[in-house]
Enzyme design. Structure first.
Site, PDB file in Angstrom:
ATOM      1  N   ILE A   1      28.936  68.372  21.007  1.00  0.00           N
ATOM      2  CA  ILE A   1      28.991  67.838  22.369  1.00  0.00           C
ATOM      3  C   ILE A   1      29.928  68.742  23.160  1.00  0.00           C
ATOM      4  O   ILE A   1      31.084  68.943  22.776  1.00  0.00           O
ATOM      5  CB  ILE A   1      29.470  66.379  22.387  1.00  0.00           C
ATOM      6  CG1 ILE A   1      28.488  65.518  21.579  1.00  0.00           C
ATOM      7  CG2 ILE A   1      29.574  65.881  23.831  1.00  0.00           C
ATOM      8  CD1 ILE A   1      28.799  64.048  21.583  1.00  0.00           C
TER       9      ILE A   1
ATOM     10  N   HIS B   1      35.974  77.211  24.407  1.00  0.00           N
ATOM     11  CA  HIS B   1      35.434  76.131  25.240  1.00  0.00           C
ATOM     12  C   HIS B   1      35.396  74.854  24.384  1.00  0.00           C
ATOM     13  O   HIS B   1      34.804  74.847  23.308  1.00  0.00           O
ATOM     14  CB  HIS B   1      34.034  76.567  25.673  1.00  0.00           C
ATOM     15  CG  HIS B   1      33.378  75.717  26.705  1.00  0.00           C
ATOM     16  ND1 HIS B   1      32.753  76.260  27.807  1.00  0.00           N
ATOM     17  CD2 HIS B   1      33.192  74.382  26.783  1.00  0.00           C
ATOM     18  CE1 HIS B   1      32.219  75.280  28.523  1.00  0.00           C
ATOM     19  NE2 HIS B   1      32.475  74.127  27.920  1.00  0.00           N
ATOM     20  N   LEU B   2      36.037  73.792  24.872  1.00  0.00           N
ATOM     21  CA  LEU B   2      36.091  72.538  24.109  1.00  0.00           C
ATOM     22  C   LEU B   2      34.710  72.115  23.620  1.00  0.00           C
ATOM     23  O   LEU B   2      33.741  72.151  24.379  1.00  0.00           O
ATOM     24  CB  LEU B   2      36.666  71.419  24.989  1.00  0.00           C
ATOM     25  CG  LEU B   2      36.729  70.020  24.350  1.00  0.00           C
ATOM     26  CD1 LEU B   2      37.736  69.991  23.204  1.00  0.00           C
ATOM     27  CD2 LEU B   2      37.067  68.960  25.387  1.00  0.00           C
ATOM     28  N   HIS B   3      34.617  71.748  22.359  1.00  0.00           N
ATOM     29  CA  HIS B   3      33.371  71.182  21.831  1.00  0.00           C
ATOM     30  C   HIS B   3      33.713  70.279  20.660  1.00  0.00           C
ATOM     31  O   HIS B   3      34.605  70.577  19.872  1.00  0.00           O
ATOM     32  CB  HIS B   3      32.377  72.262  21.416  1.00  0.00           C
ATOM     33  CG  HIS B   3      32.899  73.294  20.468  1.00  0.00           C
ATOM     34  ND1 HIS B   3      33.817  74.258  20.835  1.00  0.00           N
ATOM     35  CD2 HIS B   3      32.631  73.507  19.166  1.00  0.00           C
ATOM     36  CE1 HIS B   3      34.087  75.022  19.787  1.00  0.00           C
ATOM     37  NE2 HIS B   3      33.388  74.585  18.757  1.00  0.00           N
ATOM     38  N   LEU B   4      33.013  69.155  20.589  1.00  0.00           N
ATOM     39  CA  LEU B   4      33.227  68.218  19.489  1.00  0.00           C
ATOM     40  C   LEU B   4      32.047  68.286  18.540  1.00  0.00           C
ATOM     41  O   LEU B   4      30.897  68.312  18.973  1.00  0.00           O
ATOM     42  CB  LEU B   4      33.367  66.783  20.018  1.00  0.00           C
ATOM     43  CG  LEU B   4      34.780  66.418  20.471  1.00  0.00           C
ATOM     44  CD1 LEU B   4      35.050  66.982  21.835  1.00  0.00           C
ATOM     45  CD2 LEU B   4      34.980  64.928  20.464  1.00  0.00           C
TER      46      LEU B   4
END
Ligand SMILES: [Zn+2]
Length: 114
Positions: free
Chosen positions: A41, A98-101
């Site tokens: 996500i 880049h933030l990602h879960l």
């Protein structure tokens, strides 16, 4: 890594991986899944960590996790089990700033089981 080389800031490079999206989030198949169904996500706007998200983006992120995860677990017969992971900061082992879960469906017979 500059934003220029950041695949999550280049919609063209991730277009084929996106299987769901909201106003603020893209939901992607991971190109290098550790198990089947391994999902990412990713906020559409470039942020490096959770505190970089606006209030609306943070709420949307949680809603997206809550929407996608049960469907993913059903699709991959994951026995109600999953890992929810974010690698944040230079010493976390992250490969993209880049933030990602990660949502990683888990079951009794996956690669980590005894
Ligand atoms: Zn980015």
């Amino acid at each position: 890594m500059s934003k220029k080389n950041d695949p999550f800031c280049n919609k063209k490079s991730i277009k084929a991986q996106i299987y769901y999206e909201t106003k603020y989030m893209n939901v992607l198949y991971n190109l290098y899944p550790v198990v089947k169904g391994h999902t990412l996500i990713v906020p559409k706007r470039h942020v490096g960590d959770l505190n970089g998200l606006s209030e609306k983006e943070a709420v949307d992120l949680i809603k997206t996790i809550r929407y996608v995860t049960p469907k993913l677990l059903r699709a991959y017969k994951a026995d109600c089990s999953y890992n929810l992971v974010a690698q944040v900061g230079p010493y976390s082992g992250r490969s993209i700033e880049h933030l990602h879960l990660h949502i990683i469906p888990r079951n009794k017979y996956d690669m980590y089981s005894d």
